[in-house]
Design a protein around this motif. Structure first.
Motif, mmCIF file in Angstrom:
data_model
loop_
_atom_site.group_PDB
_atom_site.id
_atom_site.type_symbol
_atom_site.label_atom_id
_atom_site.label_comp_id
_atom_site.label_asym_id
_atom_site.label_seq_id
_atom_site.Cartn_x
_atom_site.Cartn_y
_atom_site.Cartn_z
ATOM 1 N N ASN A 1 0.824 -1.208 0.000
ATOM 2 C CA ASN A 1 0.000 0.000 0.000
ATOM 3 C C ASN A 1 0.862 1.264 0.000
ATOM 4 O O ASN A 1 0.568 2.233 -0.706
ATOM 5 C CB ASN A 1 -0.923 -0.006 1.210
ATOM 6 C CG ASN A 1 -1.966 1.084 1.154
ATOM 7 O OD1 ASN A 1 -2.763 1.125 0.232
ATOM 8 N ND2 ASN A 1 -1.966 1.970 2.130
ATOM 9 N N ASN B 1 -7.303 0.711 -0.382
ATOM 10 C CA ASN B 1 -6.751 0.224 0.889
ATOM 11 C C ASN B 1 -7.510 -1.004 1.372
ATOM 12 O O ASN B 1 -6.912 -1.995 1.814
ATOM 13 C CB ASN B 1 -6.821 1.332 1.953
ATOM 14 C CG ASN B 1 -5.970 2.531 1.597
ATOM 15 O OD1 ASN B 1 -4.998 2.412 0.865
ATOM 16 N ND2 ASN B 1 -6.335 3.700 2.117
ATOM 17 N N ILE C 1 -6.741 -4.022 -0.947
ATOM 18 C CA ILE C 1 -5.422 -4.607 -0.643
ATOM 19 C C ILE C 1 -5.490 -5.401 0.659
ATOM 20 O O ILE C 1 -4.959 -6.517 0.753
ATOM 21 C CB ILE C 1 -4.351 -3.507 -0.559
ATOM 22 C CG1 ILE C 1 -4.092 -2.906 -1.944
ATOM 23 C CG2 ILE C 1 -3.049 -4.061 0.020
ATOM 24 C CD1 ILE C 1 -3.155 -1.715 -1.926
ATOM 25 N N LYS C 2 -6.161 -4.845 1.656
ATOM 26 C CA LYS C 2 -6.287 -5.540 2.938
ATOM 27 C C LYS C 2 -7.003 -6.883 2.751
ATOM 28 O O LYS C 2 -6.593 -7.906 3.323
ATOM 29 C CB LYS C 2 -7.059 -4.668 3.922
ATOM 30 C CG LYS C 2 -7.143 -5.235 5.331
ATOM 31 C CD LYS C 2 -8.028 -4.371 6.228
ATOM 32 C CE LYS C 2 -7.438 -2.990 6.418
ATOM 33 N NZ LYS C 2 -8.251 -2.180 7.361
#
Length: 572
Positions: A182, A199, A202-203
């Motif tokens: 990130n 975000n 990606i998490k």
């Protein structure tokens, strides 16, 4: 530039590739005898256009040969005296040799020569590699198990193209922390709009690759709303895959159905969708996939796998295997194809061959449940219980002490009277994590019955009836109450079972036994293949359709579909 070359370029721009090849063949031959007919730069570009045309027509061997010839001609052209002169007005610089080498790599990949393709790309100096070269290299490094090189190369892609999401997934799959990935993106993008969704995305993928599927699902579900990606097909497929990997076939099916409702021609995730339909015994829905698939001119690996599942459900093992071979030819690392092939071989009792495929699957995806289950089934089928026990134990360590892993381990332990007690403890542990995990319920009920602890079996099943009142549970309770001569309660549960499912054969048999005052039962009915809502993935030869149901009446329709198709894959 030569008017002849202009004609070739016009044909190429119009995508008349066969015409390009026909004309270039004559022009190149003429220019070999008359160097003034075609200027050197035009001749070089003619080679390239001809090679590109062969590539577009899927003639990869010939395309590779011409790309190599154009590279050699380019070197000679650069060494010539006029190479240092600027090109005339309206003409471009010579095509980069990097682009040509990239095309050679594509040809070699199509020809299944991945090692030579990798060497071609590695031959390009690092500072001259474009983003597409680095992306291709990173994928090949990852497939070859060269993780450090893959990570370095993926990072090079992100430095140049910060929102290359496939590169992000590649890094996460290789164990790079989500925070690091990130930060690479945020530091590379300035004056960008809100990237809050990125975000979360990606998490979620970081959780997937850490095998934290429940956390991944939570992250992705927070994006499945009107503010972000409500009804986004890619997001729905990813969520469906997470549920599937976690063993939650019901929710996996819900997500994948939503995706296909929105985009019926979708091929991504089609293999997992077919697998879920098969496991949940939605045979009719599985068969409905076939007409839509067979309307396409070219099949993908996912489509071959989906068709193979339909044949597998119809117990057409030979035909299903043929399609799986086609799928693996297109995608050699397709874990779903390898798993299905292994299961087909198990149903044919070809355990040694199935072992080979499940070992391969376990090497590719050691944290997937299905390869461990397949290996256990093979060893149990070969009566090699020690090896089966070792595989099941290793599975618990790799997969964690999840209900599925514990139940698989217990199913092997139960086969040895000495270790039945340990199996019972593990099953109770599995149910403490997920109270309504049906395979564990059935096995634990079987153990209680073997121990003649019928009261404990009744207590267990009555708790399950409160959570999930199914015909199967009521029928089992009817059988148990009949064994302890409580005919009133047995009749009540049989009546409820038949009310929920009038075709419940065992409930009908129980009623007949009561009428004849007989309470003798078979002790192995708990794991019968095809019982309602039962996940029977803990027996060898699992998941086959119940031969007692009435779906056989539609066999002619299925046969008609495959007769019309006549397995076109054989001619691909």
């Amino acid at each position: 530039m030569s008017s002849l070359y202009e004609q070739i370029k016009m044909l190429y721009d119009q995508e008349l590739y066969s015409n390009v090849i026909a004309l270039a063949n004559f022009i190149l031959s003429l220019s070999d005898h008359n160097s003034e007919l075609l200027p050197p730069q035009a001749k070089f570009l003619t080679y390239v256009h001809c090679a590109d045309s062969y590539f577009h027509l899927s003639k990869y061997r010939k395309a590779e040969s011409l790309y190599k010839k154009s590279l050699q001609f380019r070197k000679c052209l650069l060494k010539s005296k006029g190479a240092t002169k600027p090109p005339p007005d309206g003409q471009k610089e010579l095509m980069s040799d990097i682009d040509i080498k990239y095309q050679i790599h594509l040809c070699l990949v199509k020809l299944k020569n991945t090692q030579e393709a990798l060497q071609v790309l590695q031959g390009i100096p690092g500072k001259q590699r474009s983003a597409k070269v680095n992306m291709a290299l990173a994928k090949m490094f990852q497939e070859q198990g060269m993780e450090r090189s893959a990570i370095t190369t993926y990072k090079e892609v992100l430095r140049e193209c910060p929102l290359a999401l496939n590169a992000v997934e590649g890094l996460l799959a290789l164990g790079v922390k989500g925070i690091e990935v990130n930060s690479m993106i945020v530091n590379s993008i300035t004056n960008s709009p809100s990237l809050e969704w990125l975000n979360i995305w990606i998490k979620g993928h970081a959780h997937i690759h850490n095998r934290e599927y429940s956390h991944a699902i939570t992250a992705f579900r927070s994006l499945d709303n009107a503010n972000y990606f409500r009804d986004n097909v890619t997001l729905l497929i990813t969520m469906g895959e997470c549920y599937y990997f976690a063993g939650d076939d019901k929710n996996a099916l819900t997500c994948l159905r939503r995706a296909r409702t929105i985009e019926p021609d979708l091929t991504k995730g089609l293999d997992i969708y077919a697998a879920v339909l098969y496991k949940t015994q939605n045979t009719k829905e599985l068969e409905k996939l076939i007409p839509a698939i067979t309307q396409t001119s070219e099949y993908t690996a996912e489509q071959y796998i989906a068709m193979a599942y339909a044949l597998y459900a119809a117990r057409k093992f030979s035909r299903a295997s043929t399609l799986i071979v086609q799928a693996i030819n297109l995608s050699p690392y397709s874990i779903e194809a390898i798993i299905l092939w292994g299961n087909i071989l198990i149903d044919q009792k070809k355990y040694q061959e199935a072992l080979h495929h499940f070992r391969k699957a376990a090497l590719l995806k050691p944290h997937r449940y299905e390869p461990h289950k397949g290996l256990v089934d093979c060893y149990v089928g070969m009566h090699r219980l020690r090896e089966a026990l070792n595989i099941a134990s290793t599975g618990c360590k790799l997969l964690g002490h999840t209900p599925r892993a514990l139940t698989l381990y217990s199913s092997v332990l139960m086969k040895d009277p000495v270790s039945v007690g340990k199996a019972k403890n593990l099953l109770e542990k599995a149910l403490s994590q997920e109270e309504s995990f049906l395979p564990a319920v059935y096995l634990l009920a079987e153990i209680y019955e073997q121990e003649m602890n019928l009261e404990a079996a009744i207590e267990l099943l009555e708790r399950q009836v409160e959570i999930l009142p199914t015909s199967k549970f009521h029928q089992m309770l009817g059988d148990l109450w009949a064994r302890i001569h409580n005919q009133e309660k047995a009749l009540d549960h049989y009546a409820i079972a038949l009310n929920l499912d009038p075709c419940n054969r065992r409930a009908l048999e129980g009623l007949h036994r009561l009428d004849s005052t007989s309470t003798k039962l078979e002790s192995t009915y708990y794991m019968t293949v095809g019982d309602e809502h039962a996940d029977t993935t803990y027996d060898v030869g699992d998941g086959l359709p119940d031969t007692d149901n009435d779906e056989g009446a539609d066999e002619s329709e299925t046969e008609a579909v495959w007769s019309d198709m006549d397995l076109e894959a054989n001619s691909q």
